[in-house]
Design an enzyme around this catalytic site. Structure first.
Site, PDB file in Angstrom:
ATOM      1  CE1 TYR A  58       0.853   1.506   4.292  1.00  0.00           C
ATOM      2  CE2 TYR A  58       1.010  -0.898   4.397  1.00  0.00           C
ATOM      3  CZ  TYR A  58       1.281   0.354   4.934  1.00  0.00           C
ATOM      4  OH  TYR A  58       1.997   0.458   6.094  1.00  0.00           O
ATOM      5  CG  PHE A  95       0.094   9.209   5.738  1.00  0.00           C
ATOM      6  CD1 PHE A  95      -0.103   8.027   6.433  1.00  0.00           C
ATOM      7  CD2 PHE A  95      -0.891   9.646   4.864  1.00  0.00           C
ATOM      8  CE1 PHE A  95      -1.261   7.290   6.254  1.00  0.00           C
ATOM      9  CE2 PHE A  95      -2.045   8.910   4.687  1.00  0.00           C
ATOM     10  CZ  PHE A  95      -2.225   7.724   5.387  1.00  0.00           C
ATOM     11  CG  ASP A  96       2.682   3.878   6.639  1.00  0.00           C
ATOM     12  OD1 ASP A  96       3.884   3.597   6.454  1.00  0.00           O
ATOM     13  OD2 ASP A  96       1.899   3.161   7.281  1.00  0.00           O
ATOM     14  CB  ILE A 146      -8.588   2.859   9.460  1.00  0.00           C
ATOM     15  CG1 ILE A 146      -8.122   2.583   8.017  1.00  0.00           C
ATOM     16  CG2 ILE A 146      -7.501   3.548  10.257  1.00  0.00           C
ATOM     17  CD1 ILE A 146      -7.765   3.826   7.249  1.00  0.00           C
ATOM     18  CE1 TYR A 195      -5.096   5.884  12.459  1.00  0.00           C
ATOM     19  CE2 TYR A 195      -5.079   6.577  10.162  1.00  0.00           C
ATOM     20  CZ  TYR A 195      -4.669   5.705  11.149  1.00  0.00           C
ATOM     21  OH  TYR A 195      -3.863   4.646  10.845  1.00  0.00           O
ATOM     22  CG  PHE A 197      -4.798   3.939   2.199  1.00  0.00           C
ATOM     23  CD1 PHE A 197      -3.575   3.631   2.778  1.00  0.00           C
ATOM     24  CD2 PHE A 197      -5.723   4.638   2.953  1.00  0.00           C
ATOM     25  CE1 PHE A 197      -3.289   4.015   4.078  1.00  0.00           C
ATOM     26  CE2 PHE A 197      -5.457   5.018   4.263  1.00  0.00           C
ATOM     27  CZ  PHE A 197      -4.218   4.703   4.818  1.00  0.00           C
TER      28      PHE A 197
END
Length: 354
Positions: free
Chosen positions: A274, A284-285, A303, A329, A346
């Site tokens: 991902y 961010f990731d 999530i 979040y 994502f």
């Protein structure tokens, strides 16, 4: 929704073991009101004989940490700290109605099919999320309520019984009244004579065609040539549009690649690659190579947007999930990388599932 407050005070040097009798979500870890020294203290969770560091807190630097960890009923867990400072863990018990929103049976009955359009029903059938035979059974039992006859006809398959009824209906129709043979011959001769006359008239009129007539014929031919191109472009747009699905909670899944095999269902362990981005495009990731990220689908280990958006994917399939804050979040965000009320995007790939 949450059922009530959960909290635990961890004193250095002690362990806290229990079998979870009611599912809860761990949302925050913070140092106690007084600290023994300025050294780092780590919070350790052991689940099924496997230990994990949840966070590390340092006085004057990081004194609390937001968490999002779900622990389910029946799990054997142990909390402890490594360090000299007291740590307070807080969270909420998970209400039963929340589990029912996201943990459904594997047959996918949570969808209200009566609210779907014909295009959406066809799309879900093509992706393997709806079984046509099961849908037909619901229609026959009266469980499927649809005012759209076109939708019913698109999904309905002709069975052997339907075919037999059609044959019997055709056989029961009255046979045409026979026409005398002499009358048939006269009609055939008259038709041939008419066709011959028209052909002769057209042949005689050919040299007299004007330039304007030729231009008109040319224009018609050009319009006929252009028409298939327009049809192809429209077909491409429709195909592209059909690959976007709106899911529960406002999650939007854009299918980039279908993949192969059966669609994954809730309860399976899935391995994912991902890339996580904010709406601005900032990453961010990510995890795009090496060992995939594994978790159990539908068990609140990630999530909510992931639990909803991955159902139905096939091995090797790729999707882009646009997840609103309420399914990610929420109002708190996940500082410092994810701000409050953030919509997340994502790009995901299902590497494998068990």
């Amino acid at each position: 929704m949450f059922r009530g407050f959960w909290g635990l005070k961890i004193v250095p040097g002690k362990t806290y073991s229990q079998t979870v009798d009611a599912s809860f979500r761990l949302s925050n870890a913070a140092l106690g009101a007084t600290v023994e020294d300025d050294s780092r203290t780590s919070v350790v969770l052991t689940v099924d004989d496997k230990s994990f560091v949840l966070c590390s807190l340092t006085p004057g630097s990081i004194e609390q940490q937001t968490l999002d960890i779900g622990l389910t009923e029946g799990e054997e867990i142990t909390f402890e700290t490594q360090g000299n400072n007291e740590v307070h863990l807080t969270g909420n018990f998970i209400a039963e109605d929340m589990d029912s929103d996201y943990d459904s049976e594997e047959d996918g009955d949570e969808m209200d099919l009566s609210d779907l359009s014909p295009e959406e029903l066809k799309e879900l059938i093509d992706e393997g999320l709806i079984d046509p035979e099961t849908l037909l059974e619901e229609m026959e039992d009266g469980n499927y309520d649809s005012d759209d006859a076109e939708a019913d006809m698109r999904i309905r398959e002709i069975t052997d019984e339907d075919e037999q009824e059609l044959v019997e209906e055709l056989e029961s129709e009255e046979e045409p009244v026979p026409v005398p043979e002499t009358e048939v011959k006269i009609k055939k001769q008259a038709k041939k004579a008419e066709l011959k006359r028209k052909a002769e008239e057209e042949e005689a009129a050919k040299p007299k065609k004007s330039k304007a007539k030729k231009d008109e014929v040319k224009k018609v031919k050009e319009e006929v040539k252009e028409e298939p191109k327009k049809t192809k472009e429209e077909a491409k747009k429709e195909a592209k549009k059909a690959k976007t699905i709106e899911l529960q909670g406002g999650v939007v899944a854009e299918v980039k690649k279908e993949g192969t095999g059966a669609g994954v269902k809730k309860g399976a362990r899935v391995g994912m690659y991902y890339i996580g981005k904010l709406a601005s495009g900032k990453v961010f990731d990510q995890n795009t190579k090496g060992k995939p990220f594994w978790f159990r689908l539908g068990a609140s280990e990630v999530i909510k947007g992931w639990d909803v958006g991955i159902v139905g994917m096939k091995k090797g399939g790729e999707r882009r999930l646009t997840i609103p804050a309420a399914m990610a979040y929420g109002k708190r965000g996940a500082p410092p990388d994810i701000p409050p009320n953030a919509t997340l995007v994502f790009d995901i790939r299902l590497v494998d599932y068990k």
